[in-house]
Design a protein around this motif. Structure first.
Motif, short mmCIF file in Angstrom:
data_model
loop_
_atom_site.label_atom_id
_atom_site.label_comp_id
_atom_site.label_asym_id
_atom_site.label_seq_id
_atom_site.Cartn_x
_atom_site.Cartn_y
_atom_site.Cartn_z
N ASP A 273 0.59 -1.70 0.53
CA ASP A 273 -0.35 -0.25 0.04
C ASP A 273 0.66 1.57 0.06
OD1 ASP A 273 1.05 -0.32 2.25
OD2 ASP A 273 -1.00 -0.48 3.19
N GLY A 274 2.33 1.19 -0.16
CA GLY A 274 3.23 2.03 0.00
C GLY A 274 3.30 2.99 0.96
N ARG A 275 2.94 2.78 2.61
CA ARG A 275 3.15 2.79 3.69
C ARG A 275 4.13 2.67 4.14
NH1 ARG A 275 -2.02 3.10 7.55
NH2 ARG A 275 -1.65 0.33 6.01
N ALA A 276 5.21 3.26 5.14
CA ALA A 276 6.22 3.25 5.36
C ALA A 276 6.17 1.64 6.49
CB ALA A 276 6.86 4.36 7.21
N CYS A 277 6.93 0.71 6.02
CA CYS A 277 6.65 -0.73 6.40
C CYS A 277 6.60 -1.25 8.15
CB CYS A 277 6.60 -1.74 6.15
SG CYS A 277 9.20 -1.36 6.21
N GLY A 278 8.34 -0.07 8.44
CA GLY A 278 8.33 0.46 9.89
C GLY A 278 8.91 -1.61 10.40
N CYS A 279 9.98 -2.19 9.22
CA CYS A 279 10.51 -2.99 9.08
C CYS A 279 12.39 -2.43 10.25
CB CYS A 279 10.89 -4.21 7.98
SG CYS A 279 9.36 -4.30 7.38
N GLU A 280 12.49 -3.61 10.83
CA GLU A 280 13.95 -3.25 12.01
C GLU A 280 15.00 -3.41 10.48
OE1 GLU A 280 17.14 -5.92 14.75
OE2 GLU A 280 14.73 -5.98 15.23
N GLY A 281 16.17 -2.87 10.15
CA GLY A 281 17.07 -2.83 9.34
C GLY A 281 18.12 -3.81 9.54
N LEU A 282 19.02 -3.68 8.13
CA LEU A 282 19.78 -4.44 8.00
C LEU A 282 21.11 -4.19 8.42
CD1 LEU A 282 19.09 -7.26 6.85
CD2 LEU A 282 20.10 -6.25 4.40
N PRO A 283 22.02 -3.94 9.26
CA PRO A 283 23.06 -3.40 9.62
C PRO A 283 24.03 -4.40 8.25
CG PRO A 283 22.63 -5.24 10.91
CD PRO A 283 21.67 -5.04 10.91
N PHE A 284 25.33 -3.38 8.23
CA PHE A 284 26.26 -4.15 6.99
C PHE A 284 26.74 -5.03 7.82
CE2 PHE A 284 30.30 -4.04 4.94
CZ PHE A 284 29.72 -3.49 3.78
N LEU A 285 27.69 -5.95 7.44
CA LEU A 285 28.39 -7.60 7.56
C LEU A 285 29.66 -7.69 6.88
CD1 LEU A 285 28.45 -9.59 8.80
CD2 LEU A 285 27.47 -10.91 6.99
N VAL A 286 30.64 -7.57 8.27
CA VAL A 286 31.87 -8.03 7.23
C VAL A 286 32.65 -8.78 8.15
CG1 VAL A 286 33.93 -6.87 8.40
CG2 VAL A 286 32.79 -5.62 7.96
N ALA A 287 32.68 -10.18 6.75
CA ALA A 287 32.92 -11.49 7.59
C ALA A 287 34.54 -11.41 6.99
CB ALA A 287 32.20 -12.19 6.05
N TRP A 288 35.04 -11.69 8.48
CA TRP A 288 36.72 -11.11 8.09
C TRP A 288 37.78 -12.88 8.85
CZ3 TRP A 288 39.20 -6.63 9.88
CH2 TRP A 288 40.56 -6.65 9.70
N MET A 289 38.55 -13.42 7.52
CA MET A 289 38.62 -14.54 7.86
C MET A 289 40.02 -14.44 7.97
SD MET A 289 36.04 -16.75 7.00
CE MET A 289 34.64 -16.68 6.71
N GLU A 290 40.29 -13.92 9.51
CA GLU A 290 42.30 -14.40 9.25
C GLU A 290 42.56 -15.74 9.27
OE1 GLU A 290 45.49 -11.95 10.75
OE2 GLU A 290 43.24 -11.39 10.58
N GLU A 291 43.87 -15.27 9.24
CA GLU A 291 44.99 -16.52 8.73
C GLU A 291 44.78 -17.14 8.08
OE1 GLU A 291 47.68 -16.98 9.64
OE2 GLU A 291 48.11 -15.31 10.27
N ALA A 292 43.99 -16.82 6.70
CA ALA A 292 43.09 -17.11 5.97
C ALA A 292 43.48 -19.02 4.43
CB ALA A 292 42.34 -16.23 4.85
N ALA A 293 45.20 -18.55 5.28
CA ALA A 293 44.88 -19.56 4.66
C ALA A 293 45.41 -21.48 5.37
CB ALA A 293 47.23 -19.71 4.38
N ASN A 294 45.07 -21.15 6.59
CA ASN A 294 45.07 -21.96 7.48
C ASN A 294 43.03 -22.67 6.53
OD1 ASN A 294 43.63 -23.77 9.60
ND2 ASN A 294 44.97 -23.85 10.79
N THR A 295 42.52 -21.85 6.40
CA THR A 295 40.83 -21.79 6.35
C THR A 295 40.70 -22.82 5.10
OG1 THR A 295 40.47 -20.45 7.54
CG2 THR A 295 38.60 -21.17 5.80
N LEU A 296 41.80 -22.76 4.04
CA LEU A 296 41.52 -22.53 2.32
C LEU A 296 42.64 -23.70 2.51
CD1 LEU A 296 43.03 -18.96 0.91
CD2 LEU A 296 40.92 -20.00 0.55
#
Length: 701
Positions: A382-405
């Motif tokens: 209907d075009g009215r504001a929905c009031g949904c909770e927001g979506l924060p930015f997400l940082v996926a950090w892979m430290e020492e990634a050679a181990n994971t790879l």
């Protein structure tokens, strides 16, 4: 444009010279000012004539004087030629001819007389001709129709193999000089300048990193030379806190400074108004290059923003990041936990892109992080504001990634790197050597930003694009001798800055209190994952995903956070049961079952049945199909309840022992469960993700 500016500046300079000190009050003053730059050659001519007259009166009949004058004439001519070695060929030859003519006439005039024979005619004709030639040369040096530099510049360029190249008017800033360079058309290209940079640094007596060249993207023979004479990075700068506490992740992250003192910044989210794309980041550098401090600079900047959450995997058990661990929304220590996190990020991508599309966002922006009260960003019909909770930015950090790879395969991050940017997710991969035998070419190509610290000279091409290396960036020159030195390539940074070295701030023990305060601030004021991201994580990880702990929680004791399930998460690594401890903090040296045995007592005599083997007498219990399905379903439910959502045959070893079942039987059941949809294949062979059962719904009777 640069060439036109240089010509305009030169024309204004000439106009000022023409005006000089003249005004409406005196033509004579104007003429004198115009004549002053051209008087020296004529004074020289007059001086030689006067010297010839005086010399003849003194040495007319002196044989020693004749010998001395001849030798002096030869020495002055040769000296002028040698002294002019640093100038252009034309100027050197002109100076030598002028000196030879003047010294020869002076010698003859002193011995024979200034009016003997043709001496006076030579003086009256040759003297003005030589003086005028220098006047003409001086006029030709100021040519408004040329963007070329001075004779000294031409000589320098000729030395380094760029003869006929022209240097325009330089722009001088504090500790930075920028000069436009135009090459000879059809003879030279920008590649020739890149090859000559080290020679130019040698000619200027500077290190190679102090001289760079930025080609004009619209021309193959124009660009800018950048010279930074003083290295302002020699002294380390200690980290004193985040640059923008409480700001948005969309604002620049300051991680250090450049060699001319300018701040070293990068951005993660995109900005269509600025023409900047969102990005993933590669942090690369050999051991001892300062990679840990560079990562801390970036991570503290991220955690200080109000609209971002961080999921982090660190197989080094958070040795460098332990102080900041309470600020992370999800932290795992490698192994199965990292495998689950990678799958959770993959699952969050479609969920987040769906939410963004439903709310009218083509990419993540600051407005997406807050409550959706704007009718332009609503999911309602209907075009009215929905009031949904927001979506924060997400940082996926892979430290020492050679181990994971190594554990998950070299393409473990490929899907995330290729698809996550549109979902408001930034992938940060940190490892020592991003070579193609560790990371797939597809993943490396999808990491457009890089913080390249010191490395082996042979590994420069793994970190930086060839074009940036050609412009003068050489992290191989630092290796681990200058911790924190780096070159940063990222959207939003002026491309002229790409080859410029920077240095990150240093983290010492004095930074610990500030890091603890930052972690506490993030617990109290940082963003929450929200239902979309948290739901995707829980669907994959179960109770392994807890969310960031509240500031008043003892995370080590409770294991719970903002999005934790009712059941506390069990420790991944450490066995904390009291039965295994003797009260002193060490494991008992004797099993509890054996503590009453007297080691001095003799063994009892042999009895019947002592030689019966304990193992290998049967092939194990083989249940009927109905019982097999029930047992296996119970096992999957048990793993799911414990929060272990990724399983394989090795995870069933204890379970098989308890139920007297074999591993081949388990492998067969895993394949059946995958066909039925209870399991889903992962990127690793032999590893499966448990698909949670949907919640039961009530229907009307």
């Amino acid at each position: 444009m640069v060439q036109q500016d240089a010509q305009q500046q030169l024309a204004e300079l000439l106009e000022n010279q023409l005006r000089g000190g003249s005004d409406g009050g005196g033509v004579g003053k104007y003429l004198l000012h115009r004549a002053k730059p051209h008087i020296p050659p004529w004074l020289g001519m007059g001086g030689i004539g006067l010297a010839g007259v005086i010399g003849h009166l003194k040495w007319a009949d002196s044989v020693p004087a004749a010998t001395g004058l001849t030798l002096t004439s030869v020495a002055i001519t040769g000296g002028a030629y040698l002294i002019g070695k640093t100038t252009s060929k034309q100027r050197r030859l002109h100076s030598a001819i002028t000196t030879a003519f003047g010294s020869a006439w002076l010698t003859a005039a002193c011995l024979a007389g200034p009016t003997a024979g043709p001496m006076d005619d030579l003086y009256l004709m040759g003297g003005p001709a030589v003086a005028l030639s220098w006047n003409v040369r001086q006029l030709m040096r100021h040519n408004p129709d040329s963007s070329g530099g001075s004779g000294g510049d031409a000589g320098l360029l000729e030395k380094i193999g760029l003869a006929r190249a022209q240097i325009g008017t330089a722009k001088v800033e504090p500790n930075r000089v920028t000069a436009p360079l135009e090459l000879s058309g059809g003879e030279q290209t920008n590649d020739d300048v890149a090859k000559a940079l080290k020679l130019l640094a040698s000619a200027a007596d500077l290190p190679s990193r102090a001289v760079r060249y930025v080609p004009d993207p619209d021309s193959e023979r124009r660009g800018e030379l950048v010279i930074v004479p003083e290295d302002m990075l020699a002294e380390t700068v200690a980290w004193v806190g985040p640059s923008n506490l409480g700001g948005s992740i969309a604002e620049p992250l300051v991680i250090g400074r450049y060699d001319d003192g300018a701040p070293l910044m990068l951005w993660l989210p995109g900005d269509p108004d600025a023409g900047r794309n969102s990005t993933h980041v590669l942090v690369a550098g050999q051991s001892g290059s300062g990679k840990g401090d560079a990562a801390l600079n970036l991570l503290t900047e991220i955690l200080s923003r109000r609209d971002v959450i961080v999921w982090m995997s660190d197989p080094k058990m958070f040795q460098d990041f332990g102080t900041l661990r309470p600020a992370l929304d999800w932290a795992v220590e490698g192994g199965t936990g990292t495998e689950i996190m990678v799958k959770a990020v993959e699952t969050a991508i479609p969920a987040r892109t769906k939410w963004l599309g439903q709310h009218g966002y083509r990419q993540w922006s600051q407005a997406a992080a807050g409550v959706q009260n704007d009718p332009e960003h609503t999911c309602r019909n209907d075009g009215r504001a929905c009031g949904c909770e927001g979506l924060p930015f997400l940082v996926a950090w892979m430290e020492e990634a050679a181990n994971t790879l190594r554990a998950l395969g070299d393409d473990a991050f490929t899907g995330i790197a290729q698809e996550a940017r549109s979902a408001g997710i930034a992938l940060v991969v940190s490892l020592q050597r991003p070579s193609y035998d560790q990371m797939s070419t597809s993943t490396r190509a999808s990491l457009p930003s890089v913080v390249a610290l010191g490395c082996d000279p042979r590994d420069e091409g793994f970190s930086l694009p060839d074009t940036v290396i050609d412009q003068g960036a050489h992290p191989g020159a630092w290796a681990n001798r200058k911790p924190g030195y780096c070159s940063v390539v990222s959207p939003g940074i002026d491309e002229a800055r790409y080859p410029s070295p920077g240095r990150t701030q240093q983290f010492t023990h004095r930074a610990t209190p500030a890091m603890e305060q930052l972690a506490a601030w993030a617990q109290a004021h940082g963003a929450e994952a929200g239902p979309v991201t948290a739901g995707a994580a829980t669907a994959v990880a179960g109770t392994h995903y807890t969310g960031r702990p509240d500031a008043d929680e003892d995370t080590a004791a409770s294991g719970r956070g903002r999005h934790a399930a009712a059941t506390a998460q069990q420790p991944d690594r450490w066995d904390t049961e009291e039965d295994d401890m003797n009260g002193s903090g060490y494991e008992p040296l004797v099993d509890l079952e054996d503590e009453d045995i007297d080691p001095e007592r003799e063994l009892p005599p042999a009895e019947d049945g002592d030689d019966t083997p304990l193992f290998g007498m049967g092939s194990g219990h083989r249940p009927d199909p109905e019982e097999a399905r029930r047992l296996f379903a119970d096992a999957l439910a048990e793993f799911e309840q414990q929060g272990q959502m990724i399983v394989g045959p090795k995870d069933f070893m204890d379970w098989c022992d308890r139920n007297n079942l074999s591993r081949p039987w388990v492998s067969a059941r895993l394949k059946e469960a995958a066909i039925e949809g209870r399991l889903e294949a992962t990127n690793t062979t032999g590893r499966w993700r448990i698909v949670p059962h949907p919640e039961p719904t009530l229907t009307a009777a």
